[in-house]
Design a protein around this motif. Structure first.
Motif, PDB file in Angstrom:
ATOM      1  N   ILE A 129      21.046 131.940 -12.334  1.00  0.00           N
ATOM      2  CA  ILE A 129      20.847 130.530 -11.987  1.00  0.00           C
ATOM      3  C   ILE A 129      22.184 129.792 -11.951  1.00  0.00           C
ATOM      4  CG2 ILE A 129      19.833 128.362 -12.802  1.00  0.00           C
ATOM      5  CD1 ILE A 129      17.476 129.949 -13.835  1.00  0.00           C
ATOM      6  N   VAL A 130      23.054 130.083 -12.932  1.00  0.00           N
ATOM      7  CA  VAL A 130      24.382 129.454 -12.945  1.00  0.00           C
ATOM      8  C   VAL A 130      25.169 129.844 -11.695  1.00  0.00           C
ATOM      9  CG1 VAL A 130      26.602 129.408 -14.150  1.00  0.00           C
ATOM     10  CG2 VAL A 130      24.476 129.253 -15.453  1.00  0.00           C
ATOM     11  N   LEU A 131      25.136 131.128 -11.319  1.00  0.00           N
ATOM     12  CA  LEU A 131      25.849 131.559 -10.115  1.00  0.00           C
ATOM     13  C   LEU A 131      25.299 130.884  -8.863  1.00  0.00           C
ATOM     14  CD1 LEU A 131      26.328 135.418 -10.653  1.00  0.00           C
ATOM     15  CD2 LEU A 131      28.028 133.601 -10.865  1.00  0.00           C
ATOM     16  N   ALA A 132      23.960 130.781  -8.776  1.00  0.00           N
ATOM     17  CA  ALA A 132      23.349 130.145  -7.609  1.00  0.00           C
ATOM     18  C   ALA A 132      23.750 128.677  -7.520  1.00  0.00           C
ATOM     19  CB  ALA A 132      21.831 130.289  -7.683  1.00  0.00           C
ATOM     20  N   ILE A 133      23.769 127.976  -8.652  1.00  0.00           N
ATOM     21  CA  ILE A 133      24.167 126.565  -8.650  1.00  0.00           C
ATOM     22  C   ILE A 133      25.633 126.417  -8.253  1.00  0.00           C
ATOM     23  CG2 ILE A 133      24.530 124.551 -10.137  1.00  0.00           C
ATOM     24  CD1 ILE A 133      22.059 125.395 -11.699  1.00  0.00           C
ATOM     25  N   LEU A 134      26.491 127.307  -8.753  1.00  0.00           N
ATOM     26  CA  LEU A 134      27.905 127.250  -8.389  1.00  0.00           C
ATOM     27  C   LEU A 134      28.110 127.493  -6.898  1.00  0.00           C
ATOM     28  CD1 LEU A 134      29.575 129.113 -11.399  1.00  0.00           C
ATOM     29  CD2 LEU A 134      29.569 126.662 -10.925  1.00  0.00           C
ATOM     30  N   VAL A 135      27.333 128.420  -6.330  1.00  0.00           N
ATOM     31  CA  VAL A 135      27.430 128.680  -4.891  1.00  0.00           C
ATOM     32  C   VAL A 135      27.007 127.451  -4.096  1.00  0.00           C
ATOM     33  CG1 VAL A 135      26.412 130.008  -3.005  1.00  0.00           C
ATOM     34  CG2 VAL A 135      27.231 131.175  -5.036  1.00  0.00           C
ATOM     35  N   LEU A 136      25.909 126.816  -4.501  1.00  0.00           N
ATOM     36  CA  LEU A 136      25.455 125.609  -3.815  1.00  0.00           C
ATOM     37  C   LEU A 136      26.492 124.489  -3.899  1.00  0.00           C
ATOM     38  CD1 LEU A 136      21.664 125.432  -4.775  1.00  0.00           C
ATOM     39  CD2 LEU A 136      22.630 125.832  -2.514  1.00  0.00           C
ATOM     40  N   LEU A 137      27.085 124.301  -5.082  1.00  0.00           N
ATOM     41  CA  LEU A 137      28.099 123.268  -5.234  1.00  0.00           C
ATOM     42  C   LEU A 137      29.330 123.567  -4.384  1.00  0.00           C
ATOM     43  CD1 LEU A 137      27.932 122.575  -9.090  1.00  0.00           C
ATOM     44  CD2 LEU A 137      27.077 121.134  -7.237  1.00  0.00           C
ATOM     45  N   ALA A 138      29.727 124.840  -4.341  1.00  0.00           N
ATOM     46  CA  ALA A 138      30.895 125.218  -3.539  1.00  0.00           C
ATOM     47  C   ALA A 138      30.647 124.971  -2.050  1.00  0.00           C
ATOM     48  CB  ALA A 138      31.246 126.685  -3.787  1.00  0.00           C
ATOM     49  N   ILE A 139      29.476 125.360  -1.560  1.00  0.00           N
ATOM     50  CA  ILE A 139      29.167 125.166  -0.143  1.00  0.00           C
ATOM     51  C   ILE A 139      29.049 123.683   0.179  1.00  0.00           C
ATOM     52  CG2 ILE A 139      27.383 125.541   1.612  1.00  0.00           C
ATOM     53  CD1 ILE A 139      26.944 128.287   0.469  1.00  0.00           C
ATOM     54  N   PHE A 140      28.454 122.906  -0.735  1.00  0.00           N
ATOM     55  CA  PHE A 140      28.348 121.465  -0.515  1.00  0.00           C
ATOM     56  C   PHE A 140      29.740 120.820  -0.454  1.00  0.00           C
ATOM     57  CE2 PHE A 140      28.071 117.167  -2.356  1.00  0.00           C
ATOM     58  CZ  PHE A 140      27.256 116.567  -1.403  1.00  0.00           C
ATOM     59  N   SER A 141      30.640 121.224  -1.343  1.00  0.00           N
ATOM     60  CA  SER A 141      31.999 120.664  -1.343  1.00  0.00           C
ATOM     61  C   SER A 141      32.758 121.045  -0.078  1.00  0.00           C
ATOM     62  CB  SER A 141      32.756 121.145  -2.585  1.00  0.00           C
ATOM     63  OG  SER A 141      32.103 120.752  -3.773  1.00  0.00           O
ATOM     64  N   VAL A 142      32.626 122.307   0.331  1.00  0.00           N
ATOM     65  CA  VAL A 142      33.322 122.743   1.546  1.00  0.00           C
ATOM     66  C   VAL A 142      32.760 122.033   2.782  1.00  0.00           C
ATOM     67  CG1 VAL A 142      33.748 124.735   3.043  1.00  0.00           C
ATOM     68  CG2 VAL A 142      33.990 124.965   0.570  1.00  0.00           C
ATOM     69  N   ARG A 144      31.470 119.028   2.853  1.00  0.00           N
ATOM     70  CA  ARG A 144      32.018 117.666   2.828  1.00  0.00           C
ATOM     71  C   ARG A 144      33.465 117.646   3.317  1.00  0.00           C
ATOM     72  NH1 ARG A 144      31.692 114.188  -2.351  1.00  0.00           N
ATOM     73  NH2 ARG A 144      32.740 112.844  -0.853  1.00  0.00           N
ATOM     74  N   LEU A 145      34.238 118.670   2.921  1.00  0.00           N
ATOM     75  CA  LEU A 145      35.623 118.750   3.378  1.00  0.00           C
ATOM     76  C   LEU A 145      35.693 118.906   4.891  1.00  0.00           C
ATOM     77  CD1 LEU A 145      38.638 118.969   2.656  1.00  0.00           C
ATOM     78  CD2 LEU A 145      38.309 121.428   2.419  1.00  0.00           C
ATOM     79  N   PHE A 146      34.845 119.759   5.452  1.00  0.00           N
ATOM     80  CA  PHE A 146      34.835 119.955   6.902  1.00  0.00           C
ATOM     81  C   PHE A 146      34.388 118.680   7.612  1.00  0.00           C
ATOM     82  CE2 PHE A 146      35.076 124.542   6.159  1.00  0.00           C
ATOM     83  CZ  PHE A 146      35.890 124.924   7.210  1.00  0.00           C
ATOM     84  N   GLN A 147      33.399 117.991   7.068  1.00  0.00           N
ATOM     85  CA  GLN A 147      32.933 116.756   7.698  1.00  0.00           C
ATOM     86  C   GLN A 147      34.035 115.705   7.726  1.00  0.00           C
ATOM     87  OE1 GLN A 147      28.982 115.436   6.191  1.00  0.00           O
ATOM     88  NE2 GLN A 147      28.849 117.496   5.346  1.00  0.00           N
ATOM     89  N   SER A 148      34.754 115.555   6.611  1.00  0.00           N
ATOM     90  CA  SER A 148      35.841 114.579   6.581  1.00  0.00           C
ATOM     91  C   SER A 148      36.978 114.988   7.517  1.00  0.00           C
ATOM     92  CB  SER A 148      36.367 114.409   5.147  1.00  0.00           C
ATOM     93  OG  SER A 148      36.851 115.645   4.638  1.00  0.00           O
ATOM     94  N   TYR A 149      37.224 116.308   7.645  1.00  0.00           N
ATOM     95  CA  TYR A 149      38.261 116.767   8.582  1.00  0.00           C
ATOM     96  C   TYR A 149      37.839 116.526  10.028  1.00  0.00           C
ATOM     97  CZ  TYR A 149      41.591 119.752  10.987  1.00  0.00           C
ATOM     98  OH  TYR A 149      42.555 120.227  11.835  1.00  0.00           O
ATOM     99  N   PHE A 150      36.546 116.742  10.319  1.00  0.00           N
ATOM    100  CA  PHE A 150      36.056 116.452  11.669  1.00  0.00           C
ATOM    101  C   PHE A 150      36.257 114.979  12.004  1.00  0.00           C
ATOM    102  CE2 PHE A 150      32.783 120.114  11.252  1.00  0.00           C
ATOM    103  CZ  PHE A 150      33.775 121.033  11.543  1.00  0.00           C
ATOM    104  N   ASP A 151      35.928 114.087  11.053  1.00  0.00           N
ATOM    105  CA  ASP A 151      36.106 112.654  11.294  1.00  0.00           C
ATOM    106  C   ASP A 151      37.579 112.283  11.446  1.00  0.00           C
ATOM    107  OD1 ASP A 151      33.396 112.013  11.221  1.00  0.00           O
ATOM    108  OD2 ASP A 151      33.387 111.771   9.048  1.00  0.00           O
ATOM    109  N   TYR A 152      38.437 113.005  10.715  1.00  0.00           N
ATOM    110  CA  TYR A 152      39.862 112.651  10.709  1.00  0.00           C
ATOM    111  C   TYR A 152      40.606 113.185  11.940  1.00  0.00           C
ATOM    112  CZ  TYR A 152      44.787 113.156   9.383  1.00  0.00           C
ATOM    113  OH  TYR A 152      46.154 113.151   9.383  1.00  0.00           O
ATOM    114  N   LYS A 153      40.317 114.432  12.340  1.00  0.00           N
ATOM    115  CA  LYS A 153      41.107 115.072  13.389  1.00  0.00           C
ATOM    116  C   LYS A 153      40.314 115.445  14.636  1.00  0.00           C
ATOM    117  CE  LYS A 153      45.504 115.571  12.322  1.00  0.00           C
ATOM    118  NZ  LYS A 153      46.572 115.064  13.203  1.00  0.00           N
ATOM    119  N   VAL A 154      39.163 116.102  14.444  1.00  0.00           N
ATOM    120  CA  VAL A 154      38.479 116.728  15.579  1.00  0.00           C
ATOM    121  C   VAL A 154      37.848 115.696  16.499  1.00  0.00           C
ATOM    122  CG1 VAL A 154      36.662 118.342  16.239  1.00  0.00           C
ATOM    123  CG2 VAL A 154      38.087 118.826  14.238  1.00  0.00           C
TER     124      VAL A 154
END
Length: 229
Positions: A129-142, A144-154
């Motif tokens: 369960i801890v690993l699954a939650i960490l994976v979800l948090l990592a994908i959610f953070s990444v 968000r990073l891609f979305q902000s990069y799309f707004d900034y550059k793409v």
């Protein structure tokens, strides 16, 4: 900085433990002395390298932020999204590497591997369960990073207006979360075919009850992507 405070606090205790390990070596406890020295100095070297890499990347990010146009909201949002990702990634990498080099990662995993729930033939443990939650948090953070990069550059590069960019980001976010959810289920050992059948049945029931909402959502995307009413 955190690195300097760590050295000021633990430098002399580490030297003392290393000296005691050398004494154990001299008095015939060679394996124990070698083990202690190896664990201490390899762990310390790994920590120093990680901290140097983190401080270098943080300094580069700060210098880059100083050169940005501070009136650009998308640029500031991208940097503010990137900073916590860098911090938490460094913390997670440091924790995993230090625990592994000290030989504590596998015992910690075994301690946390007690069963929580039984789903058919699959036993879901606390560790999974801890690993699954960490994976979800990592994908959610990444995502968000891609979305902000799309707004900034793409999107500005292709002349995409903010409304259409928001629609693209929404679709991308749900796709990323869906992929993360499937990966988390796979980590938990849940049979995805059974879940797809179950989700299909729920989807039919929800779709019948929320037809008007679904129609409004589809109409909204049609207006955004079509560019006209």
């Amino acid at each position: 900085s955190l690195f300097r405070r760590f050295l000021e606090r633990y430098y002399f205790p580490l030297l003392l433990v290393s000296f005691l390990a050398a004494l154990l070596w001299c008095f015939g406890y060679r394996e124990l002395g070698r083990l202690v020295l190896t664990k201490i100095w390899f762990t310390g070297a790994a920590f120093v390298l990680i901290m140097l890499l983190y401080n270098t990347l943080k300094r580069l990010l700060d210098n880059w932020f100083q050169r940005l146009d501070h009136t650009d909201e998308n640029a500031r949002m991208f940097v503010s999204t990137l900073r916590p990702i860098l911090k938490y990634t460094t913390f997670a990498a440091t924790l995993i590497i230090v625990l592994n080099m000290l030989g504590l990662l596998n015992p910690l995993q075994r301690v946390m591997s007690f069963p929580i729930i039984q789903l058919g033939d699959t036993t879901v443990t606390f560790w999974l369960i801890v690993l699954a939650i960490l994976v979800l948090l990592a994908i959610f953070s990444v995502s968000r990073l891609f979305q902000s990069y799309f707004d900034y550059k793409v999107y500005p590069s292709f002349g995409i207006d903010p409304g259409l960019g928001f629609a693209f980001n929404t679709v991308f976010k749900f796709i990323a979360l869906g992929i993360g959810f499937l990966i988390a289920l796979n980590i938990l050992g849940i049979n995805l075919r059974f879940f797809l059948v179950f989700a299909g049945a729920i989807g039919i029931g929800v779709g019948l009850g929320l037809q008007n909402m679904a129609a409004n959502v589809i109409s909204g995307f049609s207006i955004i992507f079509g560019g006209k009413i």
